[in-house]
Design a protein around this motif. Structure first.
Motif, PDB file in Angstrom:
ATOM      1  N   ARG A 133       0.856  -1.193   0.000  1.00 41.54           N
ATOM      2  CA  ARG A 133       0.000   0.000   0.000  1.00 41.54           C
ATOM      3  C   ARG A 133       0.897   1.249   0.000  1.00 41.54           C
ATOM      4  NH1 ARG A 133      -2.268  -0.892   4.291  1.00 41.54           N
ATOM      5  NH2 ARG A 133      -1.557   0.751   5.720  1.00 41.54           N
ATOM      6  N   ILE A 134       0.469   2.252  -0.732  1.00 38.85           N
ATOM      7  CA  ILE A 134       1.201   3.527  -0.803  1.00 38.85           C
ATOM      8  C   ILE A 134       0.450   4.558   0.035  1.00 38.85           C
ATOM      9  CG2 ILE A 134       1.998   5.382  -2.314  1.00 38.85           C
ATOM     10  CD1 ILE A 134       2.044   3.297  -4.591  1.00 38.85           C
ATOM     11  N   GLU A 135       1.191   5.252   0.908  1.00 40.90           N
ATOM     12  CA  GLU A 135       0.576   6.299   1.731  1.00 40.90           C
ATOM     13  C   GLU A 135       1.396   7.589   1.637  1.00 40.90           C
ATOM     14  OE1 GLU A 135      -1.573   3.696   5.283  1.00 40.90           O
ATOM     15  OE2 GLU A 135       0.130   5.017   5.752  1.00 40.90           O
ATOM     16  N   GLN A 136       0.690   8.708   1.562  1.00 39.18           N
ATOM     17  CA  GLN A 136       1.324  10.026   1.608  1.00 39.18           C
ATOM     18  C   GLN A 136       0.603  10.851   2.654  1.00 39.18           C
ATOM     19  OE1 GLN A 136       3.954  11.724  -0.412  1.00 39.18           O
ATOM     20  NE2 GLN A 136       3.694  13.105   1.329  1.00 39.18           N
ATOM     21  N   THR A 137       1.342  11.333   3.626  1.00 36.70           N
ATOM     22  CA  THR A 137       0.740  12.233   4.615  1.00 36.70           C
ATOM     23  C   THR A 137       0.984  13.678   4.190  1.00 36.70           C
ATOM     24  OG1 THR A 137       2.751  12.287   5.964  1.00 36.70           O
ATOM     25  CG2 THR A 137       1.132  10.564   6.452  1.00 36.70           C
ATOM     26  N   PHE A 138       0.086  14.547   4.587  1.00 38.02           N
ATOM     27  CA  PHE A 138       0.230  15.975   4.285  1.00 38.02           C
ATOM     28  C   PHE A 138      -0.598  16.776   5.286  1.00 38.02           C
ATOM     29  CE2 PHE A 138      -3.406  14.522   1.870  1.00 38.02           C
ATOM     30  CZ  PHE A 138      -4.338  15.542   1.988  1.00 38.02           C
ATOM     31  N   VAL A 139      -0.264  18.051   5.395  1.00 31.34           N
ATOM     32  CA  VAL A 139      -0.929  18.943   6.345  1.00 31.34           C
ATOM     33  C   VAL A 139      -1.426  20.168   5.578  1.00 31.34           C
ATOM     34  CG1 VAL A 139      -0.712  20.305   8.458  1.00 31.34           C
ATOM     35  CG2 VAL A 139       0.574  18.167   8.201  1.00 31.34           C
ATOM     36  N   PRO A 140      -2.734  20.309   5.350  1.00 28.44           N
ATOM     37  CA  PRO A 140      -3.252  21.497   4.649  1.00 28.44           C
ATOM     38  C   PRO A 140      -2.958  22.774   5.424  1.00 28.44           C
ATOM     39  CG  PRO A 140      -4.902  19.756   4.740  1.00 28.44           C
ATOM     40  CD  PRO A 140      -3.797  19.340   5.660  1.00 28.44           C
ATOM     41  N   ARG A 141      -2.740  23.837   4.682  1.00 26.33           N
ATOM     42  CA  ARG A 141      -2.561  25.144   5.314  1.00 26.33           C
ATOM     43  C   ARG A 141      -3.873  25.898   5.452  1.00 26.33           C
ATOM     44  NH1 ARG A 141       2.413  26.805   1.403  1.00 26.33           N
ATOM     45  NH2 ARG A 141       0.879  26.027  -0.079  1.00 26.33           N
ATOM     46  N   ARG A 142      -4.879  25.474   4.694  1.00 24.25           N
ATOM     47  CA  ARG A 142      -6.160  26.170   4.663  1.00 24.25           C
ATOM     48  C   ARG A 142      -7.293  25.240   5.085  1.00 24.25           C
ATOM     49  NH1 ARG A 142      -6.093  31.755   4.170  1.00 24.25           N
ATOM     50  NH2 ARG A 142      -4.496  32.390   2.670  1.00 24.25           N
ATOM     51  N   ASP A 143      -8.306  25.817   5.698  1.00 21.89           N
ATOM     52  CA  ASP A 143      -9.565  25.099   5.872  1.00 21.89           C
ATOM     53  C   ASP A 143     -10.233  24.938   4.510  1.00 21.89           C
ATOM     54  OD1 ASP A 143      -9.315  24.933   8.634  1.00 21.89           O
ATOM     55  OD2 ASP A 143     -10.312  26.852   8.967  1.00 21.89           O
ATOM     56  N   GLY A 144     -11.141  23.976   4.430  1.00 20.95           N
ATOM     57  CA  GLY A 144     -11.883  23.791   3.190  1.00 20.95           C
ATOM     58  C   GLY A 144     -11.239  22.825   2.215  1.00 20.95           C
ATOM     59  N   LEU A 145     -10.309  21.959   2.679  1.00 18.72           N
ATOM     60  CA  LEU A 145      -9.695  20.964   1.800  1.00 18.72           C
ATOM     61  C   LEU A 145     -10.781  20.225   1.022  1.00 18.72           C
ATOM     62  CD1 LEU A 145      -7.196  19.224   0.933  1.00 18.72           C
ATOM     63  CD2 LEU A 145      -7.786  17.733   2.874  1.00 18.72           C
ATOM     64  N   SER A 146     -10.638  20.164  -0.318  1.00 17.20           N
ATOM     65  CA  SER A 146     -11.719  19.592  -1.126  1.00 17.20           C
ATOM     66  C   SER A 146     -11.236  18.745  -2.293  1.00 17.20           C
ATOM     67  CB  SER A 146     -12.615  20.708  -1.680  1.00 17.20           C
ATOM     68  OG  SER A 146     -11.879  21.560  -2.539  1.00 17.20           O
TER      69      SER A 146
ATOM     70  N   PRO B 284     -14.191  21.518   6.834  1.00 17.86           N
ATOM     71  CA  PRO B 284     -14.219  22.875   7.400  1.00 17.86           C
ATOM     72  C   PRO B 284     -13.036  23.215   8.297  1.00 17.86           C
ATOM     73  CG  PRO B 284     -15.845  21.459   8.454  1.00 17.86           C
ATOM     74  CD  PRO B 284     -15.311  20.697   7.288  1.00 17.86           C
ATOM     75  N   ASP B 285     -12.417  22.212   8.944  1.00 22.45           N
ATOM     76  CA  ASP B 285     -11.328  22.482   9.888  1.00 22.45           C
ATOM     77  C   ASP B 285     -10.052  21.752   9.469  1.00 22.45           C
ATOM     78  OD1 ASP B 285     -13.029  23.996  11.659  1.00 22.45           O
ATOM     79  OD2 ASP B 285     -13.921  22.087  12.258  1.00 22.45           O
ATOM     80  N   SER B 286      -9.745  21.767   8.198  1.00 25.71           N
ATOM     81  CA  SER B 286      -8.610  20.977   7.700  1.00 25.71           C
ATOM     82  C   SER B 286      -7.262  21.605   7.995  1.00 25.71           C
ATOM     83  CB  SER B 286      -8.766  20.766   6.193  1.00 25.71           C
ATOM     84  OG  SER B 286      -8.875  22.008   5.516  1.00 25.71           O
ATOM     85  N   ALA B 287      -7.189  22.923   8.175  1.00 29.87           N
ATOM     86  CA  ALA B 287      -5.899  23.583   8.357  1.00 29.87           C
ATOM     87  C   ALA B 287      -5.168  23.014   9.568  1.00 29.87           C
ATOM     88  CB  ALA B 287      -6.094  25.088   8.513  1.00 29.87           C
ATOM     89  N   GLY B 288      -3.915  22.627   9.366  1.00 29.86           N
ATOM     90  CA  GLY B 288      -3.095  22.143  10.457  1.00 29.86           C
ATOM     91  C   GLY B 288      -3.291  20.690  10.826  1.00 29.86           C
ATOM     92  N   GLN B 289      -4.254  19.998  10.239  1.00 27.50           N
ATOM     93  CA  GLN B 289      -4.476  18.589  10.531  1.00 27.50           C
ATOM     94  C   GLN B 289      -3.658  17.717   9.578  1.00 27.50           C
ATOM     95  OE1 GLN B 289      -8.269  16.897  11.372  1.00 27.50           O
ATOM     96  NE2 GLN B 289      -9.266  18.885  11.650  1.00 27.50           N
ATOM     97  N   THR B 290      -3.295  16.537  10.061  1.00 26.03           N
ATOM     98  CA  THR B 290      -2.566  15.584   9.229  1.00 26.03           C
ATOM     99  C   THR B 290      -3.552  14.644   8.548  1.00 26.03           C
ATOM    100  OG1 THR B 290      -0.626  15.663  10.666  1.00 26.03           O
ATOM    101  CG2 THR B 290      -0.834  13.752   9.195  1.00 26.03           C
ATOM    102  N   TYR B 291      -3.474  14.570   7.245  1.00 25.59           N
ATOM    103  CA  TYR B 291      -4.312  13.668   6.450  1.00 25.59           C
ATOM    104  C   TYR B 291      -3.429  12.597   5.822  1.00 25.59           C
ATOM    105  CZ  TYR B 291      -8.315  16.804   6.826  1.00 25.59           C
ATOM    106  OH  TYR B 291      -9.361  17.561   7.304  1.00 25.59           O
ATOM    107  N   VAL B 292      -4.028  11.455   5.549  1.00 20.72           N
ATOM    108  CA  VAL B 292      -3.313  10.345   4.936  1.00 20.72           C
ATOM    109  C   VAL B 292      -4.031   9.963   3.646  1.00 20.72           C
ATOM    110  CG1 VAL B 292      -2.460   7.992   5.182  1.00 20.72           C
ATOM    111  CG2 VAL B 292      -2.570   9.493   7.187  1.00 20.72           C
TER     112      VAL B 292
END
Length: 834
Positions: free
Chosen positions: A80-93, A149-157
């Motif tokens: 499985r391939i995973e990439q983590t990232f942290v948005p700088r803005r709310d509203g990741l879409s 709505p609260d994506s800024a600063g959160q870690t997504y995978v």
């Protein structure tokens, strides 16, 4: 201090229509219509609004990792391939990938790829099962999902997995260029892991939907630059205010007075800097603060002595004050909304966009160092003359001397401030020409929001032309009025024209046909020529030193005769974006009304007709080969077309005012007001949305990540370093920096292989830069020690790579044994050549 507003001496041509009995409730239907329309549009519900231009999401790029050199293995059970990232803005879409397809893609091929996104808590945000049969190699794929709505600063995978037959994967990059996340290949047999390619980050882009909270924060962000705003507010209109208090034009609307002060201030400072430089004066920060303080003190003293209307005169005109205050209130609201939209548009920028911006930073830095107008580019470039226009840079250098703020944020703030205040000068022009506040308001509104220009100037960093177009409205209006009952304004016309010449020579050339047509009109209709002659003589005197200098350091005939293939092509793309198709249609209909009015000898149609003749003359003069005329690099259709928003706004506002008057006489009382209110509300929403997202991502060269790298260069590399930077062939044979490296010279003073484009004024430097970039572009392998040896032969001591990048491949350079990696952070790099 308020602008003086003595009672106007009415003339039959200038007087407003006779007052009608007032109906105090007449405004209720339009206000209700506006509230309902705005409510429907701003609700954003698909069942209430189905037009994306009015109520669709405002989407913009948040994270871009655009480098790729490694195709990842196809994920299958156990891998499985995973990439983590942290948005700088709310509203990741949205998340965008570029896919890799192993083997032949067939319509009935087996296998599938599963794309999943999970938040910091492991909750599934989105999933998409893709059949391999529908995918192709190097296909761009976008995973879309409801805005977070609260994506800024959160870690997504982001994870990629597949079934046993899956042949699809994604591109990645072998060097770490995104510091807020990591790429992981999870699972696989031991032998398979040993054969897996080295990869550090996926090639991916994330986008976000602008939220109301982020929009409000972006609109208020300039307040953090309060010192720049304060210095600009005090500096820009000062010469204009003093000139108006000296000339004392009679009967001017207060808001028009301040609009004229702004235009005159933008034009006046270059003239002041020029003549003081001849006397040997050098500006300093304290000197400018003292001059500004003394200037406004003198203005306040003079303003107290200006006659105001006696109380009985004010009382004799009931109802005018409320209308005036309402118009001023609407104008103030429009300026606030416009400024908010201008700054929301640049919410994700740390540097002004495009090639022009680093040039403006260079000139500003030279003028800050010298304290006067430049005669060359020393000490930053080996260019011993200065053929470029410096008018705008007297403003940027003045604010820089007063505040000491970094040039990128200063130029970005000043550019958007002038762009946001430009509608005030258009209001002034509309009022001057018609003596009607409604005409000025409508013209200002069109320029502020619904029109594509001048808002789009920001994406090119066209600060000089923007400043020129803030001078032009008042110059047009006063040139027109000079021969029609306002003889005292000729010194103002002279200063405005001289300042326009110094701020932007092209725009000055576009003004000349209007001046000629206006002078002919004055002479034919009223036999008045002395005002225009006096203004022309004084204007020529004011710019005489600059004219003499230009004649000495340039070859005017040779310059005007040079051209490039395609340089004068008609920019059709401007008329197919947004709602721009509608405005020429409206203008054509208005032209028909103006022609009919001229045939019936209606005086109101004279100025709109002059605008039509002016624009027609500009098209004819710039037609070039189409009419068998010569073409030139000095002016072209593109540079002229992007100025047409001004005559178009004034023309439509004047014609619309007449149509409104006719509608009021023939239609039922509430109907015209309701229809107009709905149209304005729709244009308001569309226009604000257009302006808030108007930037073209392709023109954003220097990114926020480059700031830290440039600071490191300034603090760590020796002053004698020669730094190789990424570049691209911008115009003709001229190369320009393609990432943050374009800002090294103005911000650090270090030499680079591609300085800002003013290096073209030194033929030797121009040829050296072109030769270096052509050879660098042709270099096949930057990991080869021979490439480092070639860099050393060119006198290069260091290589700088910005986040956006170019022909330098940081992964390849990192493998070159003859280079040392000195700095690496978030996709920016500095290498030393051994």
């Amino acid at each position: 201090m308020t602008a003086p507003e003595p009672a106007p001496p009415h003339t039959p041509a200038d007087s407003p229509p006779a007052a009608r009995p007032r109906n105090e409730l007449r405004f209720i239907p339009p206000v209700v219509a506006v509230i309902i329309t705005l409510g429907l549009l701003l609700a954003g519900r698909a069942d209430l609004c189905r037009w994306p231009d009015l109520c669709g999401p405002l989407t913009a790029v948040d994270i871009t990792q655009g480098r790729l050199d490694t195709a990842l293995p196809a994920p299958r059970p156990g891998l499985r391939i995973e990439q983590t990232f942290v948005p700088r803005r709310d509203g990741l879409s949205e998340i965008e990938l570029i896919l890799v397809h192993y083997g032949e893609a067939t319509p009935a091929g087996p296998g599938s790829l599963l794309v999943e996104l999970r938040d910091a808590n492991g909750a599934l945000v989105a999933a998409d099962q893709l059949a391999a049969a529908g995918l192709t190699h190097n296909q761009t794929y976008t995973l879309r999902f409801p805005p977070q709505p609260d994506s800024a600063g959160q870690t997504y995978v982001l994870s990629l997995s597949g079934d046993e037959s899956n042949p699809v994967s994604a591109w990645s990059y072998s060097l770490n260029v995104y510091d807020d996340g990591e790429l992981r290949l999870i699972g696989g047999q031991a032998g398979e892991q040993a054969n897996q390619p080295a990869a550090a980050d996926l090639r991916f882009t994330t986008r976000y939907v602008l939220t109301p909270g982020d929009a409000l924060a972006a609109a208020a962000a300039p307040l953090r630059q309060w010192l720049i705003l304060l210095a600009a507010a005090l500096l820009l209109p000062l010469p204009g205010a003093l000139l108006l208090l000296a000339v004392r034009p009679r009967g001017w609307d207060g808001a028009a007075w301040w609009g004229a002060a702004l235009s005159l201030g933008l034009a006046g400072w270059p003239v002041v800097w020029q003549w003081l430089a001849l006397a040997g004066w050098r500006w300093t920060g304290p000197g400018l603060w003292a001059a500004v303080g003394l200037g406004w003190g003198a203005a306040a003293l003079v303003a107290r002595r200006v006659r105001r209307p006696p109380p009985e005169e004010v009382a004799a005109s009931p109802g005018r004050a409320p209308g005036k205050l309402a118009a001023w209130g609407l104008l103030a609201g429009l300026l606030i909304i416009t400024l908010a939209a201008r700054f929301v548009a640049v919410r994700d920028l740390a540097f002004p966009p495009w090639v022009d911006s680093s040039r403006h930073a260079l000139i500003t830095a030279v003028m800050v160092a010298g304290g006067q107008i430049p005669t060359g580019y020393a000490p930053l470039l080996p260019v011993d003359h200065f053929p470029y226009h410096y008018g705008f840079h007297t403003l940027s250098a003045g604010v820089a001397l007063m505040t000491g703020r970094p040039l990128p944020v200063l130029l970005l703030t000043l550019m958007q401030l002038i762009g946001g205040l430009l509608p005030l000068t258009v209001y002034a022009a509309g009022w001057m020409v018609t003596r009607r506040r409604a005409a000025g308001l409508l013209a200002a509104f069109l320029v502020a929001l619904p029109f594509f220009f001048p808002g789009y100037y920001a994406t090119w960093g066209r600060m000089t032309q923007l400043a020129a177009m803030a001078i032009m409205p008042v110059l047009l209006a006063l040139t027109w009025r000079l021969g029609r009952g306002w003889p005292r304004v000729w010194p103002l016309v002279a200063v405005l024209a001289a300042g326009l010449f110094l701020v932007h020579f092209r725009v000055f050339l576009f003004y000349l046909p209007f001046a000629g047509l206006a002078a002919a009109s004055h002479l034919i209709a009223h036999r008045r020529w002395r005002g225009m002659a006096a203004a022309g003589a004084l204007g020529a005197l004011l710019v005489l030193p600059r004219v003499v200098e230009l004649l000495a350091v340039t070859a005017p005939l040779e310059t005007f005769q040079r051209s490039l293939p395609g340089y004068n092509d008609f920019p059709t793309g401007y008329f197919t974006t947004g709602w721009e198709r509608a405005w020429p249609v409206a203008a054509a209909l208005g032209a028909g009304l103006v022609i009919v009015a001229l045939a019936r000898r209606r005086r109101w149609a004279t100025f709109p007709a002059l605008l039509l003749l002016w624009v027609a003359a500009l098209f004819a003069l710039l037609a070039g080969d189409r009419l068998g005329l010569p073409e030139s690099l000095v002016v072209n259709l593109n540079s002229m077309v992007i100025t047409l928003f001004l005559p178009l706004a004034l023309f439509l506002a004047i014609v619309a005012g007449r149509v409104w008057g006719w509608a009021g006489r023939w239609a039922a009382a509430p109907v015209p007001g309701v229809v107009a209110a709905v149209v304005v509300a729709v244009l308001l929403v569309f226009g604000w949305r257009q302006q808030a997202n108007i930037l073209n991502a392709d023109t954003i060269l220097a990114l926020p990540e480059d700031e830290a790298a440039l600071e490191w260069v300034a603090g760590n590399l020796p002053a004698g370093a020669r730094i190789a930077v990424n570049a691209w062939q911008w115009l003709g044979a001229t190369w320009a920096g393609s990432d943050g490296g374009a800002w090294i010279v103005p911000l650090t003073g270090r030499e680079t292989t591609t300085p800002p484009v003013d290096h073209i004024y030194n033929p030797t430097l121009f040829a050296r830069s072109r030769a270096f970039n052509e050879a660098a572009l042709a270099m096949k392998d930057w990991s080869d020690p021979a490439a480092a040896a070639w860099l050393a032969e060119q006198g290069v001591s260091h290589v700088f790579i910005g986040r956006r990048g170019g022909f330098f491949d940081p992964a390849a350079l990192s493998r070159n044994p003859a280079l040392d990696l000195l700095y690496q952070h978030d996709g920016t790099f500095v290498f030393a050549v051994r």
